[in-house]
Design a protein around this motif. Structure first.
Motif, PDB file in Angstrom:
ATOM      1  N   PHE A 400       0.895  -1.209   0.058  1.00 14.51           N
ATOM      2  CA  PHE A 400       0.095  -0.142   0.118  1.00 14.51           C
ATOM      3  C   PHE A 400       0.673   1.206  -0.079  1.00 14.51           C
ATOM      4  CE2 PHE A 400       0.547   1.924   4.309  1.00 14.51           C
ATOM      5  CZ  PHE A 400       1.220   0.675   4.904  1.00 14.51           C
ATOM      6  N   TYR A 401       2.002   1.291   0.467  1.00 11.49           N
ATOM      7  CA  TYR A 401       2.928   2.543   0.442  1.00 11.49           C
ATOM      8  C   TYR A 401       3.698   2.800  -0.578  1.00 11.49           C
ATOM      9  CZ  TYR A 401       6.353  -1.154   1.194  1.00 11.49           C
ATOM     10  OH  TYR A 401       7.093  -2.441   0.944  1.00 11.49           O
ATOM     11  N   MET A 402       3.620   2.131  -1.545  1.00  7.58           N
ATOM     12  CA  MET A 402       4.285   2.412  -2.795  1.00  7.58           C
ATOM     13  C   MET A 402       3.496   3.655  -3.684  1.00  7.58           C
ATOM     14  SD  MET A 402       5.626  -1.324  -4.314  1.00  7.58           S
ATOM     15  CE  MET A 402       6.517  -2.313  -3.143  1.00  7.58           C
ATOM     16  N   LYS A 403       4.402   4.457  -4.014  1.00  5.06           N
ATOM     17  CA  LYS A 403       3.789   5.701  -4.680  1.00  5.06           C
ATOM     18  C   LYS A 403       3.279   5.445  -6.314  1.00  5.06           C
ATOM     19  CE  LYS A 403       4.626  10.617  -5.851  1.00  5.06           C
ATOM     20  NZ  LYS A 403       3.426  10.928  -5.041  1.00  5.06           N
ATOM     21  N   ARG A 432       8.276   6.246  -2.182  1.00  4.81           N
ATOM     22  CA  ARG A 432       6.812   6.053  -1.222  1.00  4.81           C
ATOM     23  C   ARG A 432       5.750   7.026  -1.380  1.00  4.81           C
ATOM     24  NH1 ARG A 432       9.932   1.219  -0.236  1.00  4.81           N
ATOM     25  NH2 ARG A 432      11.433   1.647   1.313  1.00  4.81           N
ATOM     26  N   GLU A 433       4.701   6.649  -1.367  1.00  2.00           N
ATOM     27  CA  GLU A 433       3.438   7.546  -1.544  1.00  2.00           C
ATOM     28  C   GLU A 433       3.689   8.839  -0.421  1.00  2.00           C
ATOM     29  OE1 GLU A 433       1.443   9.547  -3.198  1.00  2.00           O
ATOM     30  OE2 GLU A 433       0.987   7.677  -4.154  1.00  2.00           O
ATOM     31  N   ASP A 434       3.885   9.810  -0.706  1.00  2.21           N
ATOM     32  CA  ASP A 434       4.015  10.965   0.277  1.00  2.21           C
ATOM     33  C   ASP A 434       2.955  11.896   0.235  1.00  2.21           C
ATOM     34  OD1 ASP A 434       4.723  11.495  -2.492  1.00  2.21           O
ATOM     35  OD2 ASP A 434       6.293  13.189  -2.242  1.00  2.21           O
ATOM     36  N   ASP A 435       1.644  11.790  -0.577  1.00  2.00           N
ATOM     37  CA  ASP A 435       0.634  12.570  -0.579  1.00  2.00           C
ATOM     38  C   ASP A 435      -0.320  11.670   0.254  1.00  2.00           C
ATOM     39  OD1 ASP A 435      -2.136  13.185  -1.373  1.00  2.00           O
ATOM     40  OD2 ASP A 435      -1.051  14.513  -2.992  1.00  2.00           O
ATOM     41  N   LEU A 436      -0.727  12.585   1.220  1.00  2.00           N
ATOM     42  CA  LEU A 436      -1.624  12.033   2.281  1.00  2.00           C
ATOM     43  C   LEU A 436      -3.059  11.419   1.672  1.00  2.00           C
ATOM     44  CD1 LEU A 436      -2.159  11.616   5.262  1.00  2.00           C
ATOM     45  CD2 LEU A 436      -3.560  13.773   5.270  1.00  2.00           C
ATOM     46  N   ASN A 437      -3.472  12.265   0.710  1.00  7.30           N
ATOM     47  CA  ASN A 437      -4.925  11.644   0.306  1.00  7.30           C
ATOM     48  C   ASN A 437      -4.683  10.588  -0.593  1.00  7.30           C
ATOM     49  OD1 ASN A 437      -6.462  13.485   1.755  1.00  7.30           O
ATOM     50  ND2 ASN A 437      -5.893  15.309   0.198  1.00  7.30           N
ATOM     51  N   VAL A 438      -3.723  10.517  -1.394  1.00  6.38           N
ATOM     52  CA  VAL A 438      -3.585   9.338  -2.125  1.00  6.38           C
ATOM     53  C   VAL A 438      -3.276   8.125  -1.506  1.00  6.38           C
ATOM     54  CG1 VAL A 438      -2.275   8.357  -3.997  1.00  6.38           C
ATOM     55  CG2 VAL A 438      -2.662  10.413  -4.294  1.00  6.38           C
ATOM     56  N   LEU A 439      -2.496   8.349  -0.329  1.00  6.95           N
ATOM     57  CA  LEU A 439      -2.132   7.217   0.466  1.00  6.95           C
ATOM     58  C   LEU A 439      -3.613   6.680   1.123  1.00  6.95           C
ATOM     59  CD1 LEU A 439       0.120   5.502   1.758  1.00  6.95           C
ATOM     60  CD2 LEU A 439       0.332   7.089   3.480  1.00  6.95           C
ATOM     61  N   LEU A 440      -4.327   7.629   1.924  1.00 11.29           N
ATOM     62  CA  LEU A 440      -5.440   7.051   2.416  1.00 11.29           C
ATOM     63  C   LEU A 440      -6.384   6.464   1.384  1.00 11.29           C
ATOM     64  CD1 LEU A 440      -6.279  10.476   4.550  1.00 11.29           C
ATOM     65  CD2 LEU A 440      -5.682   8.297   5.276  1.00 11.29           C
ATOM     66  N   GLU A 441      -6.463   6.851   0.382  1.00 17.81           N
ATOM     67  CA  GLU A 441      -7.188   6.179  -0.772  1.00 17.81           C
ATOM     68  C   GLU A 441      -6.749   4.722  -1.218  1.00 17.81           C
ATOM     69  OE1 GLU A 441      -7.315   7.564  -5.165  1.00 17.81           O
ATOM     70  OE2 GLU A 441      -7.785   9.230  -4.187  1.00 17.81           O
ATOM     71  N   ARG A 442      -5.432   4.722  -0.950  1.00 15.64           N
ATOM     72  CA  ARG A 442      -4.741   3.302  -1.337  1.00 15.64           C
ATOM     73  C   ARG A 442      -5.064   2.541  -0.215  1.00 15.64           C
ATOM     74  NH1 ARG A 442      -4.066  -0.597  -3.135  1.00 15.64           N
ATOM     75  NH2 ARG A 442      -1.937  -1.657  -3.613  1.00 15.64           N
ATOM     76  N   MET A 443      -5.128   2.966   1.135  1.00 15.75           N
ATOM     77  CA  MET A 443      -5.093   2.080   2.301  1.00 15.75           C
ATOM     78  C   MET A 443      -6.640   1.783   2.348  1.00 15.75           C
ATOM     79  SD  MET A 443      -2.782   4.170   5.217  1.00 15.75           S
ATOM     80  CE  MET A 443      -3.165   2.902   6.468  1.00 15.75           C
ATOM     81  N   ALA A 444      -7.640   2.496   1.993  1.00 15.86           N
ATOM     82  CA  ALA A 444      -8.989   2.254   1.823  1.00 15.86           C
ATOM     83  C   ALA A 444      -9.310   0.935   0.860  1.00 15.86           C
ATOM     84  CB  ALA A 444      -9.854   3.263   1.660  1.00 15.86           C
ATOM     85  N   HIS A 467      10.393  10.660  -1.025  1.00 14.92           N
ATOM     86  CA  HIS A 467      11.460   9.675  -0.507  1.00 14.92           C
ATOM     87  C   HIS A 467      11.392   8.052  -0.831  1.00 14.92           C
ATOM     88  CE1 HIS A 467       8.109   9.236   2.409  1.00 14.92           C
ATOM     89  NE2 HIS A 467       8.512   8.293   2.780  1.00 14.92           N
ATOM     90  N   GLY A 468      12.219   7.383  -0.697  1.00 13.93           N
ATOM     91  CA  GLY A 468      12.087   6.003  -1.062  1.00 13.93           C
ATOM     92  C   GLY A 468      13.335   5.159  -0.492  1.00 13.93           C
ATOM     93  N   GLY A 469      13.388   3.985  -0.784  1.00 12.02           N
ATOM     94  CA  GLY A 469      14.250   2.899  -0.231  1.00 12.02           C
ATOM     95  C   GLY A 469      13.946   1.641  -0.717  1.00 12.02           C
ATOM     96  N   PHE A 470      14.830   0.552  -0.274  1.00 10.94           N
ATOM     97  CA  PHE A 470      14.790  -0.613  -0.666  1.00 10.94           C
ATOM     98  C   PHE A 470      15.239  -1.610   0.624  1.00 10.94           C
ATOM     99  CE2 PHE A 470      18.995   0.598  -2.178  1.00 10.94           C
ATOM    100  CZ  PHE A 470      19.589  -0.412  -1.691  1.00 10.94           C
ATOM    101  N   GLY A 471      14.867  -2.884   0.537  1.00  9.95           N
ATOM    102  CA  GLY A 471      15.046  -3.955   1.401  1.00  9.95           C
ATOM    103  C   GLY A 471      16.091  -5.139   0.587  1.00  9.95           C
TER     104      GLY A 471
END
Ligand code: 4AD
Ligand code: MG
Length: 502
Positions: A400-403, A432-444, A467-471
């Motif tokens: 869910f957190y991906m932009k 990472r998704e840094d836009d609050l509204n898009v992130l909320l939409e995606r979580m829903a 911002h972003g990163g990897f594992g």
């Protein structure tokens, strides 16, 4: 008594008298001389005990020592090109610390089930030693890369109250009567750290309740995760590329002999240089459905079946030879060892061949929207001789957190890095998704309740930046670099669905 030194340092003591403290790895004894191969954790050294050179009782003791007896050996260091490691010890004295008999793991090959049951003792053998030393270097190279490039280490918690990756692989534990999980990733916490310190990383054990018994999955594995503020997808990929190159370069520098001992193709590792291949998920899907993938698997089928036919003839022939009257003990043991290895290879090949039609079908009918499966990754990675970035996956199959991508909202700004030779994914990362509204939409969309994530959403409320990163999974990386068939050999005590002993 000379000073006690390590086998690794013998070169500094040529022609002087030293003491080695170790364990008997192997021995060969004749009436006049005993060759004791000693190991001390830093290497192997042949210690030569001449009957003429030591008191009779010392020669007697040396001739009878059982494998893995612990002992201290004193003698003169001789340079000898033919000796393993390049030096030999001309023994003058010997002290047995603990005499051992019937050590279960002999120099002959054993089946892997037996070996893993004796993992605590098997670790002493040459193959696990080489792998553990390479793992050590991989981890050192990982830390060096980040420490030398301005990243701050931030340790993230292992007790986590909510999912970081898919909820299906959560391990729950009882936390004073409250439900709690073992961390699948440190990423979400690390994002907060990145917005605090810029470039950060965490490195620790992570846990996933993987019910599948594959060659690539452990339930407990080590993951290093960098996170970078003011970075977009392409920046993160560039870091991943430099990072992987630095690890491989370091292992090549320090472990050529170990890699060769493990039978690894060193030339292939030397090709791991920038630039890595970069393709999108949609391009990967095209490759899977296309003729290249089909031809690869068809060729596999033919080659593997040919080898199966060959083994099915050679195994019974070897069994007959082993059981023949008058066969020498040495010859018999050699055959028995080959039979074990051949049987394991046969079982392995039969399983692979049985799976090929399924893998062909999965690839040929690959539908846009699905995540790449293990066999799909294998195909893509086998068709490339250097690591491959696959980016821009459909958002439905990713976390869910991906932009969300600005050009194509069906996909996210993420990547997997696939290692060559069929090893598949070693890194997963994203912007990472840094836009609050898009992130909320995606979580829903994912049916996630926001309450446990309020702190995470705060990061999008106060000073949000791209911002972003990897594992990177340590075990998958070590398996690839060492050329191992199965990830279970890359960690001292593997944890899998059906393996928790020792
Ligand atoms: O792709 P994954 O699930 O990504 C994450 O966890 C992100 N939060 C990372 C990030 O962006 N900070 O896992 C990352 C890597 C995989 O590429 C793989 O190497 C390894 O972790 N991995 C496993 N290794 C062994 N056994 C398992 N069950 C693994 N699951 C993932
Ligand atoms: Mg992944």
């Amino acid at each position: 008594m000379g000073t006690t030194v390590h086998i690794r340092d013998l070169g500094k003591h040529v022609d002087s008298t030293v003491t080695l403290a170790g364990w008997l790895y192997n021995s060969r004894v004749s009436s006049k001389v005993a060759f004791l191969v000693l190991r001390d954790g830093t290497g192997l050294c042949q210690c030569v005990v001449g009957k003429q050179d030591v008191p009779p009782e010392v020669f007697e003791t040396a001739s009878r020592l059982g494998q893995e007896s612990s002992l201290k050996v004193t003698g003169r260091v001789k340079a000898d090109e033919r000796a393993p490691g390049g030096y030999e010890l001309q023994v003058a004295g010997l002290e047995v610390v603990h005499a051992t008999t019937d050590f279960p793991i002999t120099p002959k090959p054993h089946g892997h089930e037996f070996l893993f049951k004796h993992r605590h003792l098997w670790l002493r053998s040459r193959r696990p030693t080489g792998i553990m030393k390479i793992r050590h270097t991989v981890i050192d190279a990982i830390r060096r890369f980040f420490n030398d490039n301005g990243f701050t280490l931030v340790d993230t918690p292992i007790f986590a109250p909510s999912a970081g990756e898919g909820a299906q692989t959560l391990f729950s534990v009882d936390y004073f009567g409250e439900p709690m999980y073992l961390a699948q990733t440190g990423q979400l916490y690390l994002e907060a750290a990145a917005l605090s310190y810029g470039k950060v990383y965490c490195f620790g054990p992570t846990f996933r309740a993987e019910k599948s018994k594959t060659r690539r999955h452990l339930t407990e594995f080590w993951m290093v995760e960098p996170e970078i503020a003011y970075a977009v997808l392409e920046d993160v990929m560039d870091v991943a590329e430099d990072f992987v190159c630095s690890i491989v370069e370091r292992v090549l520098k320090d472990h050529r002999a170990d890699l060769e001992f493990l039978g690894q193709n060193v030339a292939a590792l030397e090709k791991v240089k920038k630039p890595f291949y970069r393709i999108t998920y949609s391009q990967a899907a095209e490759i899977l459905r296309g003729p290249q993938a089909r031809e690869l698997l068809e060729k596999d089928l033919v080659e593997k079946n040919a080898r199966i036919t060959q083994l099915k003839e050679s195994i019974p022939a070897k069994e007959a030879a082993r059981d023949r009257q008058g066969v020498k003990k040495y010859e018999q043991e050699k055959l028995a060892a080959e039979i074990i290895a051949n049987r394991e290879e046969l079982a392995d090949l039969e399983e692979q061949v049985a799976n090929i039609p399924k893998h062909m079908e999965l690839a040929a009918n690959f539908e846009w929207g699905k995540d790449l499966g293990g066999s799909d990754e294998t195909i893509i990675s086998r068709l490339h001789d250097r690591p491959v970035f696959v980016s821009h996956y459909p958002r439905g199959c990713k976390a869910f957190y991906m932009k969300r991508d600005h050009e194509d909202p069906r996909v996210v700004r993420n990547f997997d890095l696939l290692a060559p030779d069929g090893y598949g994914e070693i890194i997963g990362g994203s912007q990472r998704e840094d836009d609050l509204n898009v992130l909320l939409e995606r979580m829903a969309e994912e049916g996630l309740v926001t309450e446990p994530y309020e702190w995470y959403l705060d990061l999008r409320r106060y000073g949000s930046v791209p911002h972003g990163g990897f594992g990177l999974g340590v075990e998958r990386t070590v398996a690839w670099i060492c050329g191992l068939k199965h990830i279970r050999e890359t960690i001292a005590y593997p944890r899998m669905m059906d393996k928790v002993y020792p």
